[in-house]
Enzyme design. Structure first.
Site, PDB file in Angstrom:
ATOM      1  N   LYS A  21      34.238  48.286  -3.263  1.00 20.36           N
ATOM      2  CA  LYS A  21      34.390  48.608  -1.836  1.00 20.36           C
ATOM      3  C   LYS A  21      35.655  47.969  -1.259  1.00 20.36           C
ATOM      4  CE  LYS A  21      31.526  46.376   1.324  1.00 20.36           C
ATOM      5  NZ  LYS A  21      32.242  45.780   2.465  1.00 20.36           N
ATOM      6  N   SER A  22      35.860  46.684  -1.524  1.00 19.97           N
ATOM      7  CA  SER A  22      37.023  45.996  -0.946  1.00 19.97           C
ATOM      8  C   SER A  22      38.329  46.589  -1.474  1.00 19.97           C
ATOM      9  CB  SER A  22      36.993  44.513  -1.301  1.00 19.97           C
ATOM     10  OG  SER A  22      35.943  43.877  -0.625  1.00 19.97           O
ATOM     11  N   GLN A 171      38.959  39.318   5.137  1.00 19.69           N
ATOM     12  CA  GLN A 171      39.312  40.351   6.112  1.00 19.69           C
ATOM     13  C   GLN A 171      40.354  39.827   7.094  1.00 19.69           C
ATOM     14  OE1 GLN A 171      35.683  41.743   7.926  1.00 19.69           O
ATOM     15  NE2 GLN A 171      34.835  42.441   5.972  1.00 19.69           N
ATOM     16  N   ASP A 323      28.761  37.998  -0.332  1.00 25.53           N
ATOM     17  CA  ASP A 323      27.996  39.241  -0.119  1.00 25.53           C
ATOM     18  C   ASP A 323      26.722  39.289  -0.958  1.00 25.53           C
ATOM     19  OD1 ASP A 323      29.800  40.189   1.723  1.00 25.53           O
ATOM     20  OD2 ASP A 323      30.931  41.390   0.280  1.00 25.53           O
ATOM     21  N   ARG A 354      22.517  37.672   8.631  1.00 27.05           N
ATOM     22  CA  ARG A 354      21.848  37.826   7.327  1.00 27.05           C
ATOM     23  C   ARG A 354      20.867  36.711   7.011  1.00 27.05           C
ATOM     24  NH1 ARG A 354      26.261  40.777   3.603  1.00 27.05           N
ATOM     25  NH2 ARG A 354      25.605  42.850   4.257  1.00 27.05           N
TER      26      ARG A 354
HETATM   27  C1  S3P Z   1      35.616  41.809   2.527  1.00 30.99           C
HETATM   28  C2  S3P Z   1      35.546  40.471   2.733  1.00 30.99           C
HETATM   29  C3  S3P Z   1      34.301  39.718   2.901  1.00 30.99           C
HETATM   30  C4  S3P Z   1      33.043  40.536   2.600  1.00 30.99           C
HETATM   31  C5  S3P Z   1      33.143  41.965   3.006  1.00 30.99           C
HETATM   32  C6  S3P Z   1      34.391  42.635   2.471  1.00 30.99           C
HETATM   33  C7  S3P Z   1      36.920  42.429   2.327  1.00 30.99           C
HETATM   34  O1  S3P Z   1      34.268  39.221   4.199  1.00 30.99           O
HETATM   35  O2  S3P Z   1      31.919  39.943   3.180  1.00 30.99           O
HETATM   36  O3  S3P Z   1      32.002  42.684   2.549  1.00 30.99           O
HETATM   37  O4  S3P Z   1      36.982  43.550   1.805  1.00 30.99           O
HETATM   38  O5  S3P Z   1      37.917  41.790   2.677  1.00 30.99           O
HETATM   39  P1  S3P Z   1      35.138  37.954   4.654  1.00 30.99           P
HETATM   40  O6  S3P Z   1      36.140  38.460   5.612  1.00 30.99           O
HETATM   41  O7  S3P Z   1      34.115  37.040   5.264  1.00 30.99           O
HETATM   42  O8  S3P Z   1      35.792  37.336   3.458  1.00 30.99           O
END
Ligand code: S3P
Length: 443
Positions: A21-22, A171, A323, A354
């Site tokens: 996904k990321s 993120q 996650d 969560r």
């Molecule tokens: C993600 C970073 C994670 C994760 C999310 C996807 C990303 O969050 O929980 O599902 O794709 O950069 P964080 O911003 O807390 O690292």
């Protein structure tokens, strides 16, 4: 939709996983920023990646997504259009935060909005550093979405900054790095722990000067902006999603008689904390590395059933499995003895709170779980009753409850299970291929 899971069917066989996904989010965005036609294989076709693609479409980017092959045709970030309406990021925090950074670099008037759930998530952690770079971005009074970005008419460049992230977040780090592409000088971000580094890896792959350095108490990432934002089209294959694999890994680890193999899964060490922790709990897991794919390590994972014992989880591994806590809690419920998680307050700011929803829903199935401000404690007890619980609008909670139902005394019925398609639409199909018995019935 209710997902009804029948317990005690051993899982056996080999499957591969849909794209990460990321990495899919970043591949779509960077392809949209590049000028020309990009081709991405094993792209994750799910709710959260569709909102990213549809947002890019409103900016003038065209795409076709079929059988997990994504073709993106773009005029390039410097020729993006001002959208007529707000970009709807749905439930996807990654879409909102990454687009905020890229749109800051693009210098357009735009509003980013999303679902009720996304409107509750903290955005000040993105707007703050972007404002320090000179971006005109504002959120609501509570620093939440909708986010409004205004075009700057005082020249194109942003300022490079030095920013300490109070909480490790890929993120937020990625939003700053994307904006920093259009800065006049170097940007440095220091984070207290090793959040996932997919953005850094992809930036390096594009030839940009990004450095990542482990410090005694965190990680420092610096980017020297490229001369211009003419980006060449991307050609890549997305590795299988480790976070989706996690549900199958725990499923096999807790279901007696199971032995499964997962092929070509992403094994980026900033993502695989769950493997380390499960192995310490006694799980029978083997990993065979198979080199790099799209700049990311991939490999095969085999897991078979083995009794687990409780553990204390704290420190850097928390961010490396951020996650995975919902499904980890299920493993802990089947382990012998107590499991504690601390230093994970960030879980309260995900798709749901969560910690609260996990405790509430797992208790309904008979799990002895106690909520803490920054984690939880579970008294592992082997057999669980089963019963009815709800996904609470959280894809990972929905899948975790279903995994719990593989080993309960009575079936588990998971309400609101349609949310699972936000990140892993093939969840039921993959588990069924491995021998899991479940059916979907209307609510
Ligand atoms: C993600 C970073 C994670 C994760 C999310 C996807 C990303 O969050 O929980 O599902 O794709 O950069 P964080 O911003 O807390 O690292």
């Amino acid at each position: 939709m209710i997902l009804e899971v029948s317990p005690l069917h051993p899982l056996r066989g080999t499957v591969s996983l849909p794209g990460d996904k990321s990495i899919s989010h970043r591949a779509a965005l960077l392809a949209g920023m590049a000028a020309g036609e990009s081709k991405i294989e094993n792209f994750l076709d799910a709710g959260v990646t569709r909102v990213m693609l549809d947002g890019l479409q409103q900016l003038g980017v065209a795409y076709a997504l079929e059988d997990n092959q994504l073709v993106v045709t773009s005029p390039g970030i410097m020729a993006w259009h001002t959208p007529e309406e707000a970009l709807n990021c749905g439930n996807s925090g990654t879409t909102m935060r990454l687009l905020a950074g890229a749109l800051a670099a693009a210098n357009l008037d735009v509003v980013l909005d999303g679902s009720e759930g996304l409107r509750r998530r903290p955005m000040g952690r993105v707007t703050g550093p972007l404002q320090a770079m000179g971006v005109k971005i504002t959120g609501s009074a509570a620093n939440t979405a909708p986010l409004r970005i205004e075009k700057r008419d005082d020249g194109h460049y942003l300022k490079g900054i030095r920013h300490n992230l109070p909480v490790a977040s890929a993120q937020v780090k990625s939003a700053i790095l994307l904006a920093a592409l259009a800065a006049d000088s170097r940007t440095t971000i220091v984070e207290p722990g090793p959040s996932r580094d997919h953005t850094e890896r992809m930036f390096s792959g594009l030839g940009w000067d990004v450095q990542r350095e482990e410090l005694p108490d965190g990680v420092r990432v610096s980017l020297t902006p490229p001369q211009n934002l003419r980006i060449s089209p991307l050609q890549m294959t997305v590795p299988g999603d480790f976070s989706s694999a996690a549900f199958l890994i725990v499923a096999a680890a807790i279901t007696p008689g199971s032995g499964i193999a997962l092929q070509r899964v992403g094994l980026n060490p900033t993502r695989t904390g769950l493997l380390d922790v499960l192995q310490q709990m006694g799980a029978a897991i083997d990993i065979r590395e198979r080199g790099l794919q799209g700049g990311e390590p991939v490999g095969d994972i085999t897991v078979s059933y083995s009794p687990l014992h409780g553990i204390a989880v704290a420190g850097d591994v928390v961010v490396r499995m951020i996650d995975e806590f919902p499904v980890f809690a299920v493993a802990a419920a089947y382990a012998e003895g107590s499991t504690t998680v601390s230093g994970a307050e960030e879980l309260r700011h995900k798709e749901t709170d969560r910690i609260a929803v996990l405790a509430g829903e797992l208790r309904k199935l008979g799990v002895a779980i106690e909520e803490k401000p920054d984690g939880f404690e579970i008294a592992g007890q082997g057999g669980l009753n089963g019963g009815e619980a709800d996904a609470c609008g959280d894809h990972r909670l929905g899948m975790s409850l279903a995994v719990a139902g593989l080993t309960t005394k009575n079936p588990v019925r998971v309400g609101g299970a349609e949310i699972i398609s936000e990140s892993f639409p093939e969840f039921v199909e993959k588990l069924s291929l491995l021998g899991g018995v479940m059916k979907q019935v209307p609510e």
